[in-house]
Motif scaffolding. Structure first.
Motif, mmCIF file in Angstrom:
data_model
loop_
_atom_site.group_PDB
_atom_site.id
_atom_site.type_symbol
_atom_site.label_atom_id
_atom_site.label_comp_id
_atom_site.label_asym_id
_atom_site.label_seq_id
_atom_site.Cartn_x
_atom_site.Cartn_y
_atom_site.Cartn_z
ATOM 1 N N LYS A 196 0.827 -1.214 0.000
ATOM 2 C CA LYS A 196 0.000 0.000 0.000
ATOM 3 C C LYS A 196 0.859 1.260 0.000
ATOM 4 C CE LYS A 196 -0.785 0.264 5.041
ATOM 5 N NZ LYS A 196 -0.195 -1.013 5.471
ATOM 6 N N GLN A 197 2.050 1.170 0.620
ATOM 7 C CA GLN A 197 2.912 2.358 0.701
ATOM 8 C C GLN A 197 3.270 2.901 -0.679
ATOM 9 O OE1 GLN A 197 3.373 3.644 3.597
ATOM 10 N NE2 GLN A 197 2.958 1.926 4.985
ATOM 11 N N LEU A 198 3.324 2.012 -1.674
ATOM 12 C CA LEU A 198 3.674 2.435 -3.034
ATOM 13 C C LEU A 198 2.734 3.509 -3.552
ATOM 14 C CD1 LEU A 198 4.268 -1.032 -4.725
ATOM 15 C CD2 LEU A 198 6.020 0.710 -4.282
ATOM 16 N N PHE A 199 1.468 3.388 -3.216
ATOM 17 C CA PHE A 199 0.442 4.227 -3.848
ATOM 18 C C PHE A 199 0.105 5.480 -3.039
ATOM 19 C CE2 PHE A 199 -0.015 -0.214 -5.019
ATOM 20 C CZ PHE A 199 0.130 -0.112 -6.389
ATOM 21 N N ILE A 200 0.501 5.487 -1.763
ATOM 22 C CA ILE A 200 0.237 6.652 -0.917
ATOM 23 C C ILE A 200 1.246 7.740 -1.278
ATOM 24 C CG2 ILE A 200 0.105 7.514 1.450
ATOM 25 C CD1 ILE A 200 -0.409 4.557 2.321
ATOM 26 N N ASN B 183 6.671 15.534 1.143
ATOM 27 C CA ASN B 183 5.886 14.975 0.043
ATOM 28 C C ASN B 183 6.559 15.241 -1.295
ATOM 29 O OD1 ASN B 183 3.914 13.647 1.420
ATOM 30 N ND2 ASN B 183 2.459 15.331 1.389
ATOM 31 N N THR B 184 7.743 14.658 -1.450
ATOM 32 C CA THR B 184 8.485 14.858 -2.697
ATOM 33 C C THR B 184 8.693 13.516 -3.390
ATOM 34 O OG1 THR B 184 10.565 14.715 -1.458
ATOM 35 C CG2 THR B 184 9.679 16.909 -1.841
ATOM 36 N N GLY B 185 7.591 12.843 -3.656
ATOM 37 C CA GLY B 185 7.701 11.605 -4.421
ATOM 38 C C GLY B 185 7.524 10.362 -3.579
ATOM 39 N N TYR B 186 7.818 9.210 -4.196
ATOM 40 C CA TYR B 186 7.609 7.918 -3.541
ATOM 41 C C TYR B 186 8.393 7.859 -2.232
ATOM 42 C CZ TYR B 186 6.380 7.008 -8.435
ATOM 43 O OH TYR B 186 5.855 7.081 -9.697
ATOM 44 N N ASP B 187 7.791 7.269 -1.230
ATOM 45 C CA ASP B 187 8.426 7.181 0.081
ATOM 46 C C ASP B 187 9.344 5.949 0.094
ATOM 47 O OD1 ASP B 187 9.131 7.497 2.685
ATOM 48 O OD2 ASP B 187 7.137 7.130 3.518
ATOM 49 N N LEU B 188 10.568 6.158 -0.375
ATOM 50 C CA LEU B 188 11.463 5.036 -0.673
ATOM 51 C C LEU B 188 11.827 4.210 0.554
ATOM 52 C CD1 LEU B 188 13.720 7.011 -3.152
ATOM 53 C CD2 LEU B 188 11.976 5.314 -3.752
ATOM 54 N N LYS B 189 11.876 4.837 1.726
ATOM 55 C CA LYS B 189 12.262 4.070 2.917
ATOM 56 C C LYS B 189 11.312 2.909 3.180
ATOM 57 C CE LYS B 189 9.974 7.021 6.390
ATOM 58 N NZ LYS B 189 9.526 8.155 5.546
ATOM 59 N N GLN B 190 10.030 3.099 2.797
ATOM 60 C CA GLN B 190 9.047 2.032 3.051
ATOM 61 C C GLN B 190 9.433 0.721 2.378
ATOM 62 O OE1 GLN B 190 6.779 2.638 5.203
ATOM 63 N NE2 GLN B 190 6.649 4.879 5.221
ATOM 64 N N LEU B 191 10.157 0.811 1.253
ATOM 65 C CA LEU B 191 10.551 -0.397 0.533
ATOM 66 C C LEU B 191 11.358 -1.346 1.408
ATOM 67 C CD1 LEU B 191 11.771 1.183 -2.812
ATOM 68 C CD2 LEU B 191 9.764 -0.293 -2.531
ATOM 69 N N PHE B 192 12.203 -0.768 2.262
ATOM 70 C CA PHE B 192 13.187 -1.581 2.975
ATOM 71 C C PHE B 192 12.720 -2.011 4.361
ATOM 72 C CE2 PHE B 192 15.178 1.283 -0.050
ATOM 73 C CZ PHE B 192 15.825 0.361 -0.865
#
Lengths: 468, 468
Positions: A193-197, B187-196
């Motif tokens: 879900k984080q991808l789309f937020i 809010n500057t784009g995809y929240d990359l930290k969530q990936l890891f």
């Protein structure tokens, strides 16, 4: 293209597939009137299945898609580009509250439900949905999730991201991902879900969300406090949170210039204090307990702040009417600015501890470059987020000044970056800040973002020209 | 392979590149002793630059990598596979607390810092880092982030994911991503930290993290309450949170069977109540205010719970010693179970509102399939997370029962899935639950996970055989 429009018509029904210019117009300009785009059609599907069919049809035709909600965004993220042949997919007809589960503190709502409607559904179940924004009457679930909206309660409850338990998303190929879980804990792989937020519709279309609810707040206390400088505000926030913890729901900074504009332009606004001071904070404490003793707590803390030399003067609201009047001073700053004329606006964040340095250095650098300019500085100090706007105080000089936006931006954004901050704290990127993002975002992060974009939208059909 | 080992030795220094079997052994078996793997080498880099060089060397050699922290995981996620020629990269030497910023409520710590050391550094700055786990003395930052650890404070403060502001990550090609921001809004784009976060090291190696701090808690009140059934517990939680809000820091469910095991196996443990009851909840309220009146609040709420017929009996701790004794009853359940013998264990979650149905239906279905089996049920009711374990009460029969783990799992996990729940609420997947995940995860989610994996680790060299 005609074949695609025939297909779209068959999916959503003729009245919901707009192709005439006059019909499309309201959907092709952003709320601020800054961007106007073009589109082959504006479609308004009725449910997730129709969204899926629309997206699949566009995929088959190789046609770009611009997802749109209440169209209240501030960066043109939901407006198609000029010259575009994209299909605008407006989600406003997906208006069902699908499920409310008070015992699990969760609600499932469709993308087109307005924020006030979510708040109302929560209240009906004796719960709180805390997200609160100026545009809450019009902004919609899909939009506030896709922009990771902030607002005045972030200090206590977090941004939209923190409020999402699960999502339903239509992927760029039209597949429906039902990720509408309502779990507090689920460690079974990547948190998709984080991808789309906050992705601004560039990876898929959010069609429904499972959101967190909270116990209702039954007591509040509000104070308007005069302080000497932003450092005093940061110090005060630390002291207050040490004692009051999460009761501190809002901690807003207001400069004298901001207050002056409100007093000048908003009928009925009046300065709550007898003398003028350079800075103010608006503090709100809230509690679930009716008999929480918030006034006493706030009085005690204000007394200690005065003794410590942090607070120069102040008033604690004696009624909800008085509290509302104090809040109106803060909330009317944007409107007062608008009435005063145009200005160069920024929505930056830095670590809370860097706020005083940001305000001091930005002020110095701007004054050096543009002597006598006016700075209107206010915002969510508790989140390290300032709205930091510039104009010439003499109206005749302002239009020349506005032309120098790029240079002013460079000073303000450059300093935010220097201090480990963000060029867009809560408004997002959209069309407005795309070039600025390219400049400040480290190349490795842009590359990681592009990897994600290519992986999920290899044809680049989802909201092209936005964000990336 | 010898060339790679030479390179690794040159990077980390000979004493930190282990190749002899005896030296490697402690790093090749998981904490529970369930998995033993093999590795070409175990390397212990000193800092991020060394991690990057190690990862780059492995990339050049096409060699797989198993990231490892305190090695306290419960699913074999940090243990290489048997027959593997991977390099284990243990992060325990990255032990610096890089920065503490109390005014921003943030701390930057390296991957090898233990959880207790993070807690201690926070306390030294008069702040709280709330994450708390049984393994906190040994588990490390990189591990608790990569597994999105939970624990006893999730109800109030969220999982590890909610506590992360930014990350530094070494990507599979050896590049260092410095995403160590300390911002509340960006809010500057995809929240990359969530990936890891929660990715179990399959997309990169977390080398440092920027974490949230909170005001310290200065008051607490603890109660041990007897209730008739889990529905009463859910009802009670709702009533309590409505009044006490986030003061409700823990709300743990304990079945009589769980308590019986503790009374039987843990020296000094005693039943706080005169009579036996089928279910208990352990409730903890906390506050930042010293004079928060938590005992009075808890007494009042317990009184109302008794009046409403929800609470059958109970005790409120009169001292921290008494509170610790009540907590010990809860915390010793795992140890007591271990002393009793092996059991089939589950770590499931469902929506909080579905907890009563889960316990009722799972009990019925298991009893029908295995008459007379013993169920030990306890856990974080406030998060919808139960530890739900089965054994035969007669020891001689247990080993035959354990052989039926897969069938028992199917009943328990199947029901969790039926109720919209998770097969792994807080322990993750690792090696242990990979096949189970493949069975229960919807195909579209597995596909989305694979898209991510292929995008960031196209050669599949990061922690192979885990999660996916």
């Amino acid at each position: 293209m005609n074949a695609l429009i025939e297909t779209l018509r068959a999916i959503v029904g003729e009245p919901h597939c707009l192709v005439a210019d006059a019909d499309k117009a309201p959907y092709l300009t952003d709320w601020r009137g800054r961007y106007t785009g073009t589109a082959s059609a504006v479609v308004l599907p009725a449910d997730t299945a129709e969204v899926s069919a629309v997206v699949r049809a566009c995929a088959d035709a190789g046609c770009a898609i611009v997802p749109q909600g209440g169209n209240t965004g501030l960066c043109g993220g939901a407006t198609p580009l000029a010259g575009s042949a994209a299909v605008v997919v407006n989600l406003s007809r997906l208006r069902r509250v699908r499920r409310v589960d008070p015992a699990n503190n969760a609600i499932v709502v469709e993308a087109g439900v307005t924020l006030v409607a979510v708040q109302a559904a929560a209240e009906e179940a004796d719960r709180l949905f805390p997200l609160s924004l100026a545009s809450e009457g019009s902004c919609e679930v899909g939009g506030f999730i896709s922009t990771n909206a902030g607002g005045v309660q972030v200090l206590r409850y977090g941004n939209a991201r923190e409020l999402v338990l699960g999502l339903e998303v239509v992927l760029p190929d039209g597949q429906i991902w039902d990720g509408l879980r309502a779990l507090r804990k689920d460690n079974t792989g990547y948190d998709l879900k984080q991808l789309f937020i906050g992705a601004e519709g560039t990876l898929g279309i959010v069609t429904a969300a499972s959101l967190k609810l909270f116990p209702r707040l039954r007591a509040s206390a509000t104070a308007w406090l005069a302080i000497a400088d932003p450092a005093a505000a940061v110090d005060l926030l630390g002291r207050l949170r040490a004692v009051a913890g999460d009761r501190v729901t809002a901690f807003e900074l207001v400069s004298r210039q901001s207050l002056d504009l409100v007093l000048q332009h908003i009928p009925g606004a009046r300065d709550p204090l007898a003398d003028a001071y350079p800075w103010y904070v608006l503090v709100e404490l809230t509690d679930t307990r009716i008999d929480a003793g918030l006034e006493e707590l706030l009085e005690e803390e204000v007394g200690q702040g005065v003794d410590a030399g942090l607070i120069l003067d102040g008033t604690i609201a004696a009624s909800t009417t008085q509290a509302a009047a104090l809040w109106a001073l803060r909330e009317n700053i944007s409107e007062a600015q608008k009435r005063e004329g145009v200005s160069i606006k920024h929505d930056i964040s830095v670590p809370v501890s860097e706020i005083p340095r940001f305000i001091a250095l930005a002020g110095e650098r701007l004054e050096a470059a543009y002597p006598g300019l006016r700075i209107v500085c206010f915002g969510h100090l508790g989140d390290g987020n300032l709205h930091y706007n510039q104009s010439r105080p003499v109206k005749g000089e302002n239009s020349a000044f506005i032309e120098r936006t790029a240079e002013v931006n460079r000073i303000v954004h450059g300093l935010a970056a220097e201090l480990g901050g963000s060029i867009s704290a809560e408004h997002g990127i959209g069309q407005l800040k795309r070039d600025i993002l390219m400049f400040y975002k480290p190349p490795i992060e842009l590359e990681m973002m592009k990897i994600l974009k290519r992986a999920f939208d290899p044809e680049g059909r989802m909201n092209p020209g936005k964000l990336l």
